[in-house]
Design an enzyme around this catalytic site. Structure first.
Site, PDB file in Angstrom:
ATOM      1  N   SER A 138      -0.469  28.944  13.562  1.00 23.09           N
ATOM      2  CA  SER A 138       0.270  29.744  14.525  1.00 23.09           C
ATOM      3  C   SER A 138      -0.698  30.764  15.103  1.00 23.09           C
ATOM      4  CB  SER A 138       1.436  30.433  13.811  1.00 23.09           C
ATOM      5  OG  SER A 138       2.084  31.330  14.679  1.00 23.09           O
ATOM      6  N   LYS A 164       0.446  26.053  17.320  1.00 25.53           N
ATOM      7  CA  LYS A 164       1.539  26.827  17.911  1.00 25.53           C
ATOM      8  C   LYS A 164       0.945  28.038  18.599  1.00 25.53           C
ATOM      9  CE  LYS A 164       4.835  29.610  15.400  1.00 25.53           C
ATOM     10  NZ  LYS A 164       5.939  29.567  14.432  1.00 25.53           N
ATOM     11  N   LYS A 166       1.716  31.557  20.546  1.00 26.36           N
ATOM     12  CA  LYS A 166       2.729  32.568  20.832  1.00 26.36           C
ATOM     13  C   LYS A 166       2.665  32.901  22.314  1.00 26.36           C
ATOM     14  CE  LYS A 166       4.185  33.434  16.591  1.00 26.36           C
ATOM     15  NZ  LYS A 166       5.591  33.369  16.167  1.00 26.36           N
ATOM     16  N   ASP A 192       5.824  29.360  20.854  1.00 31.17           N
ATOM     17  CA  ASP A 192       6.860  30.153  20.180  1.00 31.17           C
ATOM     18  C   ASP A 192       6.991  31.464  20.937  1.00 31.17           C
ATOM     19  OD1 ASP A 192       8.575  31.528  18.517  1.00 31.17           O
ATOM     20  OD2 ASP A 192       7.338  31.354  16.702  1.00 31.17           O
ATOM     21  N   GLU A 217       9.766  27.027  20.523  1.00 31.93           N
ATOM     22  CA  GLU A 217      10.469  27.720  19.441  1.00 31.93           C
ATOM     23  C   GLU A 217      11.118  29.003  19.937  1.00 31.93           C
ATOM     24  OE1 GLU A 217       7.977  27.929  15.971  1.00 31.93           O
ATOM     25  OE2 GLU A 217       9.174  29.479  14.999  1.00 31.93           O
ATOM     26  N   ASP A 242      14.375  29.230  15.133  1.00 27.87           N
ATOM     27  CA  ASP A 242      13.796  29.941  13.984  1.00 27.87           C
ATOM     28  C   ASP A 242      14.745  31.102  13.651  1.00 27.87           C
ATOM     29  OD1 ASP A 242      12.339  31.688  12.351  1.00 27.87           O
ATOM     30  OD2 ASP A 242      10.524  31.716  13.548  1.00 27.87           O
ATOM     31  N   LYS A 266      12.597  28.847   7.045  1.00 23.79           N
ATOM     32  CA  LYS A 266      11.876  29.832   6.240  1.00 23.79           C
ATOM     33  C   LYS A 266      12.856  30.260   5.166  1.00 23.79           C
ATOM     34  CE  LYS A 266       9.279  31.674  10.199  1.00 23.79           C
ATOM     35  NZ  LYS A 266       9.234  32.746  11.215  1.00 23.79           N
ATOM     36  N   GLY A 294       6.223  30.160   8.561  1.00 20.92           N
ATOM     37  CA  GLY A 294       5.509  31.133   7.738  1.00 20.92           C
ATOM     38  C   GLY A 294       5.731  32.534   8.264  1.00 20.92           C
TER      39      GLY A 294
HETATM   40  O1  OSB Z   1       8.008  33.351  14.580  1.00 21.70           O
HETATM   41  O2  OSB Z   1       7.202  32.023  13.154  1.00 21.70           O
HETATM   42  C1  OSB Z   1       7.268  33.154  13.632  1.00 21.70           C
HETATM   43  C2  OSB Z   1       4.793  35.463  11.827  1.00 21.70           C
HETATM   44  C3  OSB Z   1       5.526  36.619  11.749  1.00 21.70           C
HETATM   45  C4  OSB Z   1       6.771  36.650  12.317  1.00 21.70           C
HETATM   46  C5  OSB Z   1       7.305  35.529  12.956  1.00 21.70           C
HETATM   47  C6  OSB Z   1       6.573  34.348  13.009  1.00 21.70           C
HETATM   48  C7  OSB Z   1       5.278  34.327  12.459  1.00 21.70           C
HETATM   49  C8  OSB Z   1       4.398  33.183  12.547  1.00 21.70           C
HETATM   50  C9  OSB Z   1       3.282  33.113  11.508  1.00 21.70           C
HETATM   51  O3  OSB Z   1       4.445  32.342  13.424  1.00 21.70           O
HETATM   52  C10 OSB Z   1       3.153  31.802  10.828  1.00 21.70           C
HETATM   53  C11 OSB Z   1       2.181  31.908   9.688  1.00 21.70           C
HETATM   54  O4  OSB Z   1       2.536  32.456   8.614  1.00 21.70           O
HETATM   55  O5  OSB Z   1       1.045  31.467   9.849  1.00 21.70           O
HETATM   56 MG    MG Z   2       8.998  31.580  15.115  1.00 25.10          MG
END
Ligand code: OSB
Ligand code: MG
Length: 374
Positions: A138, A164, A166, A192, A217, A242, A266, A294
């Site tokens: 991510s 992924k 952001k 995401d 996402e 999510d 999660k 995660g």
């Molecule tokens: O939206 O999945 C998410 C981290 C913090 C808060 C929200 C998200 C995330 C990640 C990190 O995408 C994923 C990872 O732990 O590598």
């Molecule tokens: Mg997410």
């Protein structure tokens, strides 16, 4: 039978190798809430509460979770004769709304203690069938499209099976189109948005639909299901929920309303392994693929994620990147590693969660500790 004697709450602070920016905020040093459990018959384990420093992902944050564990969750479970790990979730739901990350940190540790008692790997105890997990990365929001392209290329070279990215308004089209152009049609890309858009942004969202992403996402509000259904009708890219999926009922709503075609599970977000397993099983019979998300966990939280991701319907690569993606040095031995095929091994040769917590490092890193016992 597991009978908890004490729960120690420990906060450590661990700098991330690089700042992680999502549409709603940035993390530089991760404040990590660890819990250490001891049972009457001499077993011990660690777990991690995945709440962040600020309530920008869900209403929970480390400080609210700390209070919830100390004042409400721990007193409910301490000294009880727990006959089965599935007893904990209903116990914590009775007249006790929300605080799912706080509940999960305790619920999942009880599963780990049962795994130790039964001398089986945690993954086996919860029904896992995989011996390795396909892994994705991510990537946070970057300052320029070029920087993001470099990161995506480097991640593909390392073997990651899902990339992924952001996004947020102003850091979307130009960025992801540069990545698609540079990395080719075959690159396993997804985005995401962490709730950065509304249905008023439909024009832009339909432009994102052209890049053949594996999924998009949580584009809309963190607690929305209905409007995601309106959007999914217009989009061919599968929507993955999510934030909105906080329990089994929300997954049922998603299916009924057509609000998405994939779920990121999660365990922390839904209150632990028991509700995560319920959502997993429901999605399996409903033919909704899931993957393990995660929350920038340390090696402790990662152990629980890897176990979860070994279940059969975790069909897509999980956000279970290895320790070195986040930290100069993790707090567990061995650290989590990924091979060049993008796979992380499930520690099936070990009892319980499969890693040892480095106590000396915890002592050195701790900024706050508190013990609850009876
Ligand atoms: O939206 O999945 C998410 C981290 C913090 C808060 C929200 C998200 C995330 C990640 C990190 O995408 C994923 C990872 O732990 O590598
Ligand atoms: Mg997410």
């Amino acid at each position: 039978m597991v009978r908890l004697k004490s729960i120690e709450l420990v906060e450590i602070q661990l700098p991330l190798k690089e700042a992680f920016q999502i549409s709603s905020g940035t993390e530089t040093t991760r404040r990590i809430f660890l819990l250490n459990f001891k049972t009457r018959d001499g077993l011990a384990t660690w777990s991690e509460c995945v709440a962040g420093a600020a309530p920008n992902y869900s209403p929970e944050a480390i400080d609210t979770a700390w209070l919830a564990v100390r004042d409400w969750v721990a007193p409910r479970v301490l000294d009880l004769e727990l006959l089965d790990p599935t007893d904990v979730h209903p116990l914590l739901e009775r007249d006790f709304r929300g605080h799912r990350m706080a509940k999960a940190a305790v619920e999942m540790a009880v599963w780990e203690l049962f795994a130790q008692q039964q001398e089986v790997p945690l993954a086996k105890l919860i029904g896992g069938i995989r011996d390795e997990i396909a892994t994705g990365i991510s990537l946070g929001i970057h300052d320029t499209p070029e920087l993001l392209v470099d990161k995506v290329k480097a991640s593909l070279d390392l073997g990651y099976r899902k990339i992924k990215m952001k996004i947020k308004p102003g850091r979307d089209l130009q960025y992801v189109s540069a990545v698609r152009d540079e990395c080719g049609d075959k690159a396993p890309l997804m985005v995401d948005a962490n709730n950065a858009y509304t249905l008023d942004d439909i024009e832009l969202l339909l432009k994102l639909d052209k890049f053949d992403f594996m999924m998009i996402e949580q584009p809309l509000a963190w607690d929305d299901v209905f409007k995601h259904g309106v959007l999914q009708q217009e989009m061919s890219t599968p929507i993955c929920l999510d934030e909105s999926i906080t329990n089994l009922a929300k997954a049922e709503e998603m299916l009924a309303l057509g609000s998405g075609r994939i779920i990121n599970i999660k365990a922390g977000r839904v209150g632990g392994f028991a509700p995560a397993l319920m959502i997993h099983d429901f999605c399996a019979v409903s033919r909704i693929p899931v993957w393990c998300g995660g929350m920038l966990e340390s090696g402790v939280g990662r152990a629980y994620n890897v176990a979860l991701a070994s279940l059969p319907n975790f069909m897509l690569p999980g956000d279970v990147s290895p320790s070195a993606r986040y930290w100069q040095q993790d707090i567990v031995t061995p650290e989590w590693r990924m091979n060049s095929e993008g796979m992380v091994k499930v520690p099936l040769d070990k009892v319980g969660m499969g890693v040892t917590v480095n106590q000396d490092r915890i002592d050195n890193l701790a900024v706050r500790r508190e013990v609850v016992e009876i």
